[in-house]
Design a protein around this motif. Structure first.
Motif, PDB file in Angstrom:
ATOM      1  N   GLY A   1       0.838  -1.197   0.000  1.00 36.07           N
ATOM      2  CA  GLY A   1       0.000   0.000   0.000  1.00 36.07           C
ATOM      3  C   GLY A   1       0.864   1.234   0.000  1.00 36.07           C
ATOM      4  O   GLY A   1       1.962   1.220  -0.560  1.00 36.07           O
ATOM      5  N   PRO A   2       0.412   2.302   0.651  1.00 36.39           N
ATOM      6  CA  PRO A   2       1.158   3.553   0.577  1.00 36.39           C
ATOM      7  C   PRO A   2       2.541   3.482   1.226  1.00 36.39           C
ATOM      8  O   PRO A   2       3.404   4.284   0.902  1.00 36.39           O
ATOM      9  N   LEU A   3       2.748   2.509   2.147  1.00 40.02           N
ATOM     10  CA  LEU A   3       4.042   2.381   2.811  1.00 40.02           C
ATOM     11  C   LEU A   3       4.370   0.894   2.977  1.00 40.02           C
ATOM     12  O   LEU A   3       3.940   0.271   3.946  1.00 40.02           O
ATOM     13  N   PRO A   4       5.118   0.319   2.030  1.00 39.70           N
ATOM     14  CA  PRO A   4       5.477  -1.092   2.171  1.00 39.70           C
ATOM     15  C   PRO A   4       6.283  -1.272   3.464  1.00 39.70           C
ATOM     16  O   PRO A   4       7.220  -0.530   3.705  1.00 39.70           O
ATOM     17  N   ALA A   5       5.863  -2.202   4.311  1.00 35.12           N
ATOM     18  CA  ALA A   5       6.537  -2.344   5.606  1.00 35.12           C
ATOM     19  C   ALA A   5       6.344  -3.754   6.134  1.00 35.12           C
ATOM     20  O   ALA A   5       5.437  -4.469   5.713  1.00 35.12           O
ATOM     21  N   ALA A   6       7.216  -4.140   7.075  1.00 33.53           N
ATOM     22  CA  ALA A   6       7.034  -5.402   7.779  1.00 33.53           C
ATOM     23  C   ALA A   6       6.557  -5.071   9.188  1.00 33.53           C
ATOM     24  O   ALA A   6       7.016  -4.100   9.787  1.00 33.53           O
ATOM     25  N   ALA A   7       5.605  -5.858   9.683  1.00 38.47           N
ATOM     26  CA  ALA A   7       5.098  -5.668  11.048  1.00 38.47           C
ATOM     27  C   ALA A   7       5.198  -6.995  11.779  1.00 38.47           C
ATOM     28  O   ALA A   7       4.811  -8.030  11.233  1.00 38.47           O
ATOM     29  N   ASP A   8       5.737  -6.990  12.992  1.00 43.96           N
ATOM     30  CA  ASP A   8       5.807  -8.219  13.780  1.00 43.96           C
ATOM     31  C   ASP A   8       4.749  -8.192  14.873  1.00 43.96           C
ATOM     32  O   ASP A   8       4.694  -7.244  15.664  1.00 43.96           O
ATOM     33  N   ILE A   9       3.926  -9.217  14.898  1.00 43.79           N
ATOM     34  CA  ILE A   9       2.892  -9.304  15.930  1.00 43.79           C
ATOM     35  C   ILE A   9       2.905 -10.713  16.529  1.00 43.79           C
ATOM     36  O   ILE A   9       3.572 -11.598  15.996  1.00 43.79           O
ATOM     37  N   THR A  10       2.182 -10.906  17.609  1.00 41.54           N
ATOM     38  CA  THR A  10       2.154 -12.242  18.216  1.00 41.54           C
ATOM     39  C   THR A  10       1.124 -13.106  17.467  1.00 41.54           C
ATOM     40  O   THR A  10       0.207 -12.578  16.833  1.00 41.54           O
ATOM     41  N   PRO A  11       1.287 -14.439  17.547  1.00 39.86           N
ATOM     42  CA  PRO A  11       0.303 -15.317  16.919  1.00 39.86           C
ATOM     43  C   PRO A  11      -1.110 -15.049  17.458  1.00 39.86           C
ATOM     44  O   PRO A  11      -2.099 -15.114  16.714  1.00 39.86           O
ATOM     45  N   ALA A  12      -1.204 -14.698  18.765  1.00 40.46           N
ATOM     46  CA  ALA A  12      -2.515 -14.412  19.353  1.00 40.46           C
ATOM     47  C   ALA A  12      -3.127 -13.181  18.684  1.00 40.46           C
ATOM     48  O   ALA A  12      -4.319 -13.165  18.344  1.00 40.46           O
TER      49      ALA A  12
END
Ligand SMILES: Nc1ncnc2c1ncn2[C@@H]1O[C@H](COP(=O)(O)OP(=O)(O)OP(=O)(O)O)[C@@H](O)[C@H]1O
Length: 345
Positions: A307-318
């Motif tokens: 989208g407007p800002l290609p990025a990686a986001a790390d979140i928990t499986p929950a």
């Protein structure tokens, strides 16, 4: 510190040119980092004399090495697969170098025993390489490289053949031996952890050129290319700053620093918060993205945003389960200004 190596290495191949300047000081450990095919091994091979330069110079302690044959260069090498002589014992593998330098047999063996004991392998002196574990073979290779009293120690992916636990242990030992070594060390690695743990300075090579160099901590905070940013696990953008606002291609983000002009802006994937719907009270750095991909990442999940800002986001499986994200689906993303880092480009 005196400069041990002062080199300008140019190697031309039909589809590739390596052209890098390199200085390494006495006792300094420099890690060469870079993607596949960047020219790291070519650099080591040129320094060792296994490959002729097309142009340039290699001065070591003030002496010109460019035309000096490989076997007359005081260089110790450790390779990924160790290249120990299979038919020789650990002791004779280590004694081989000093023997080639004209040291008498009994003295060479005494020296070799001393080196094996320094790497903690005194009891394994009579073993042949195939009966050693990966970590032990790595230590024999290191002892063999150091036993020739090199001015220059070259290590090409020295830990990459080891499993994670052995690697951690051998890395700590290697760190100690490198600290004691008074010549110049050059380490080629793909692994940022090895580089950060072992090197005083990083030199990042991409496509045959040095794209960035400096202290590990500085590079980790100030990546200047996508490769370096991914390596240290950061999202990286270029933009134009006006005070606390940085105008990126399709979005403006507010940042902690107040700057002007061309800047880099970086933030870790862990700083990105994801929402299913536009959050109430809308935080400032908020945008609507599309989920491009989802993959496990350690004990977290990495979500690739498009989208407007290609990025990686790390979140928990929950959190992933709660958000009910699906590839191709929409998601809202936000990043706190305090967790971004901007610096002049
Ligand atoms: N013996 C060779 N003959 C011709 N080209 C070669 C040779 N060895 C390497 N190359 C090419 O030279 C370039 C640099 O290779 P080099 O092995 O130095 O890279 P590297 O950074 O060490 O990569 P890797 O991490 O994959 O080992 C690449 O394009 C490679 O394909």
């Amino acid at each position: 510190m005196d400069v041990v190596i002062d080199a300008h290495i140019v190697v031309r191949r039909p589809a590739f040119t390596l052209d890098i300047a390199l200085e390494v000081a006495e006792g300094e450990v420099v890690a060469l980092l870079g993607p596949n095919g960047a020219g790291k091994s070519t650099t080591l091979r040129a320094l060792a004399g296994l490959l002729p330069l097309s142009e340039g110079h290699i001065r070591v302690g003030g002496e010109e090495w460019r035309h000096r044959p490989a076997d007359e260069r005081p260089v110790g090498m450790v390779f990924q697969d160790y290249l120990l002589f299979p038919h020789l014992t650990a002791l004779d593998n280590v004694a081989f170098g000093p023997r080639c330098q004209g040291v008498r047999r009994s003295e060479a063996r005494r020296l070799a025993a001393e080196w094996l004991s320094r790497v903690g392998l005194a009891e394994h002196a009579g073993r042949r390489p195939r009966t050693l574990s990966g970590g032990q073979a790595q230590r024999v290779a290191l002892a063999r490289a150091l036993a020739v009293r090199p001015r220059l120690l070259l290590l090409d992916e020295p830990l990459s053949a080891l499993d994670v636990d052995t690697r951690r242990e051998i890395r700590a030992g290697l760190r100690r031996h490198l600290a004691e070594f008074d010549g110049a060390s050059l380490l080629v690695t793909h692994d940022p952890l090895d580089a950060m743990a072992l090197a005083d300075r990083l030199v990042v090579v991409e496509d045959g050129r040095v794209v960035q160099e400096g202290a590990p901590a500085h590079i980790a905070r100030h990546p200047r290319t996508d490769y370096v940013a991914r390596l240290v696990g950061l999202n990286l953008y270029r933009g134009v700053a006006e005070g606390h606002d940085v105008k990126l291609e399709r979005l403006t983000l507010s940042v902690a620093e107040s700057l002007g002009g061309e800047v880099f802006l970086a933030f870790p994937p862990s700083a990105v918060a994801l929402f299913r719907r536009r959050p109430e009270g809308s935080p400032r750095n908020l945008w609507e993205a599309t989920v491009g991909g989802i993959e496990p990442y350690g004990d977290q999940v990495r979500v690739h945003l498009e989208g407007p800002l290609p990025a990686a986001a790390d979140i928990t499986p929950a959190a992933l389960a709660e958000l009910g994200l699906a590839e191709g689906g929409p998601v809202w993303a936000a990043v706190k200004a305090a967790e971004t880092h901007a610096y002049p480009a």
